[in-house]
Structures are given as structure tokens and as C-alpha cells.
Design a protein around this motif. Structure first.
Motif, mmCIF file in Angstrom:
data_model
loop_
_atom_site.group_PDB
_atom_site.id
_atom_site.type_symbol
_atom_site.label_atom_id
_atom_site.label_comp_id
_atom_site.label_asym_id
_atom_site.label_seq_id
_atom_site.Cartn_x
_atom_site.Cartn_y
_atom_site.Cartn_z
ATOM 1 N N LEU A 137 23.694 36.558 35.103
ATOM 2 C CA LEU A 137 23.244 37.631 34.199
ATOM 3 C C LEU A 137 22.234 37.083 33.188
ATOM 4 O O LEU A 137 21.247 37.741 32.862
ATOM 5 C CB LEU A 137 24.445 38.253 33.471
ATOM 6 C CG LEU A 137 25.366 39.138 34.333
ATOM 7 C CD1 LEU A 137 26.664 39.430 33.604
ATOM 8 C CD2 LEU A 137 24.682 40.449 34.725
ATOM 9 N N VAL A 194 20.003 39.003 30.483
ATOM 10 C CA VAL A 194 21.081 39.521 29.632
ATOM 11 C C VAL A 194 21.426 38.433 28.594
ATOM 12 O O VAL A 194 21.696 37.302 28.963
ATOM 13 C CB VAL A 194 22.344 39.870 30.465
ATOM 14 C CG1 VAL A 194 23.446 40.426 29.567
ATOM 15 C CG2 VAL A 194 21.996 40.874 31.561
ATOM 16 N N LEU A 227 23.518 36.462 26.968
ATOM 17 C CA LEU A 227 24.899 35.972 26.878
ATOM 18 C C LEU A 227 24.879 34.504 26.462
ATOM 19 O O LEU A 227 23.919 33.795 26.744
ATOM 20 C CB LEU A 227 25.586 36.084 28.251
ATOM 21 C CG LEU A 227 25.833 37.501 28.786
ATOM 22 C CD1 LEU A 227 26.260 37.427 30.244
ATOM 23 C CD2 LEU A 227 26.887 38.223 27.967
ATOM 24 N N LEU A 272 29.887 41.229 26.800
ATOM 25 C CA LEU A 272 29.167 42.380 27.390
ATOM 26 C C LEU A 272 29.394 43.638 26.550
ATOM 27 O O LEU A 272 28.486 44.433 26.346
ATOM 28 C CB LEU A 272 29.605 42.622 28.838
ATOM 29 C CG LEU A 272 29.107 41.588 29.857
ATOM 30 C CD1 LEU A 272 29.805 41.779 31.197
ATOM 31 C CD2 LEU A 272 27.596 41.671 30.039
#
Length: 284
Positions: free
Chosen positions: A260, A265, A267, A281
Motif C-alpha cells: 500500500l 498510501v 502508512l 487505515l
């Protein structure tokens, strides 16, 4: 002398093969200059695929093997000194892969009492220790059972109780879950964590299952007899590509988070569990 429970310096272990005449055919270094420091009360996981040297290292921690070169100290005692052998084996208890090789009693409580009895512990105290140990591994209700009737995970917990009854400062678990099903594996790891957190016993867990090292204070990665990575689980698992080079898997959640991240994303690195991943998330 420092207070390390386990310390190795320049540890080399060579396996020598000879032909029928006794001439040396080959020398294989199973350990090649291993330096390790482990503090009392730590939970340390040693990771590596088959043949990385991790089990050979484990066998040096209670003097089943002694170094070809270098030194190993257990609570300040040199494992090469035969006069310390008994002390070393009392300090560092060993639990092996196959519980059947370690269980000797025909009844669970007898098996757990065998170690302390050999150490000359008075009978009354033996029973106290049997109680404590079976309680610590959550096997008290099986104390009068025959070990043969237990599941693999339960047998392994009895084997651990047998070591705990000898009151070691440190327990070395050499791939203790390799022969168990997932539930048995969870039970054994949960037991190891409880002994570490509640009884403050130093735990050294040798494994190739990634999920088992998530809770360790420190992870040591071995490959070809050398230490190739060292750090907290978070530090180690944020180096996914490097782990793959050493032919090691990564926990599923870590892998997914990494993929991800590559897709943009935001993270954090080194996510270890599903729960952490879900939490991050949800905060996005």
C-alpha cells in the motif's frame, strides 16, 4: 564483569568431516564470528531459514556444543570450562523442537518434577515447583494425565513446565513450534511471553515463523552462520526487501502495508499486526 545473561564474542563453530582414514575432507563453518549480548529479562528472537546457524547457536547456550573459536558466557560463566557445566545448564534451560524427545514421565506431574528431583530439591519444594510451573503454562488440570494423550502443543507446554520447574534465569526455545498446528503454536508463544513478562525469565526464541517474533524486544537475523540484521521487530520488518534477500518471509500485515505504501498510501514503516494496519487505515 558485565551482567549480560548471554554473551558471545567471535563465536565460531566448525563441523569437520573426515574420510575413513580419519583425514579431514571438509570444514564447514556453521557459525562464523557471532557476537551477541542479551540482557537479563529480555525476550530475544533469533530468525533465520534452515541452515542459517540459529539452532547451532542455541546449542552453545547450554554447552551442548562448545566453540571452535571465540567464547560464550552464560551469566558470566565460560561454557568451555567443564566445572561450570552444571551451573550453565541450570541457568539456561533448553526446550527442543520435538516434545516427545523431552518428556520421560508417564504422568505429567512426574515429568515436570523430574528436573528438580535430579537437582536434589527437597520433595516438598518439588511439588510446589510442579504446581507453579504447571500453573505458569496453564496445564494444571492435566497434571495427572499421561503425556501420550496430550496434543503436540500441550506436550510442548509440559516440556516447558519441566524446564521452568528447574528455576532457570533463561529459557532457550529451539524451534519449539515447528511440529505444532497453528493453535499449538499460539499457545506455546503465549506461554513464552507470559514467562517473560510475569516471571521475568529471559526468553531466547529460535524460529523461522515471522509471526512469532512480533512481540520480542530484540530480533537477531542469521544467515550463513553470521548475524546479518539486528533490531526491534519494527526496525527489522521495515526492511522488507532485505529480509527477502535472506530468504525470509514477512508477516502478512507488514507485506500488505508495504504494498500500500508503494501505491502511495501514507502508512508508517514496520507495521506488524492486522490491528495496527486497520488502526492506521482508519485514521487516514
Amino acid at each position: 564483569m558485565d551482567t549480560k545473561i548471554v554473551k558471545s564474542e567471535g563465536l565460531v563453530c566448525e563441523y569437520i568431516t573426515r574420510d575413513e582414514e580419519g583425514n579431514v575432507e571438509s570444514i564447514k563453518k556453521a557459525l562464523d564470528g557471532v557476537d551477541v549480548d542479551i540482557n537479563p529479562g529480555e525476550f530475544v528472537a533469533i530468525l533465520g531459514h534452515n541452515g542459517s546457524g540459529k539452532s547451532t547457536f542455541a546449542k552453545h547456550l547450554n554447552a551442548i556444543l562448545t566453540p571452535s573459536e571465540g567464547t560464550v558466557w552464560i551469566d558470566g560463566k565460560d561454557t568451555k570450562d567443564p566445572s561450570y557445566l552444571w551451573d550453565i545448564r541450570q541457568t539456561a534451560g533448553m526446550v527442543f523442537q520435538n516434545p516427545d524427545n523431552q518428556i520421560i514421565g508417564s504422568v505429567v506431574e512426574e515429568d515436570v518434577g523430574f528436573g528438580p528431583e535430579n537437582m536434589g530439591v527437597p520433595t516438598e519444594e518439588i511439588w510446589e515447583r510442579v504446581d507453579e510451573s504447571l500453573t505458569a503454562v496453564k496445564m494444571q488440570k492435566f497434571r495427572t494425565h499421561s503425556p501420550n494423550k496430550l496434543s503436540g502443543g500441550q506436550k510442548q507446554r509440559v516440556a516447558i513446565a519441566g524446564v521452568v520447574a528447574m528455576h532457570p534465569q533463561c529459557i532457550v526455545l529451539d524451534e519449539p513450534t515447528a511440529m505444532l498446528d497453528p493453535n499449538g503454536r499460539k499457545d506455546v508463544i503465549r506461554t513464552a511471553r507470559a514467562l517473560n513478562q510475569v516471571e521475568k525469565i529471559t526468553i531466547i526464541l529460535i524460529t523461522h515463523y515471522m509471526e512469532e517474533v512480533i512481540y520480542a524486544d530484540k530480533v537477531i537475523v542469521m544467515d550463513k552462520g553470521k548475524i546479518v540484521m539486528q533490531g526491534t521487530p519494527k526496525e527489522i520488518f521495515s526492511r522488507v526487501e532485505e529480509l527477502k534477500e535472506h530468504r525470509l518471509d514477512v508477516p502478512q500485515a507488514t507485506l500488505l502495508a508495504e504494498e500500500l505504501r508503494k501505491e502511495g498510501v501514507p502508512l508508517s514503516r514496520g507495521i506488524l499486526t492486522k490491528e495496527e494496519l486497520v488502526k492506521e487505515l482508519c485514521q487516514l
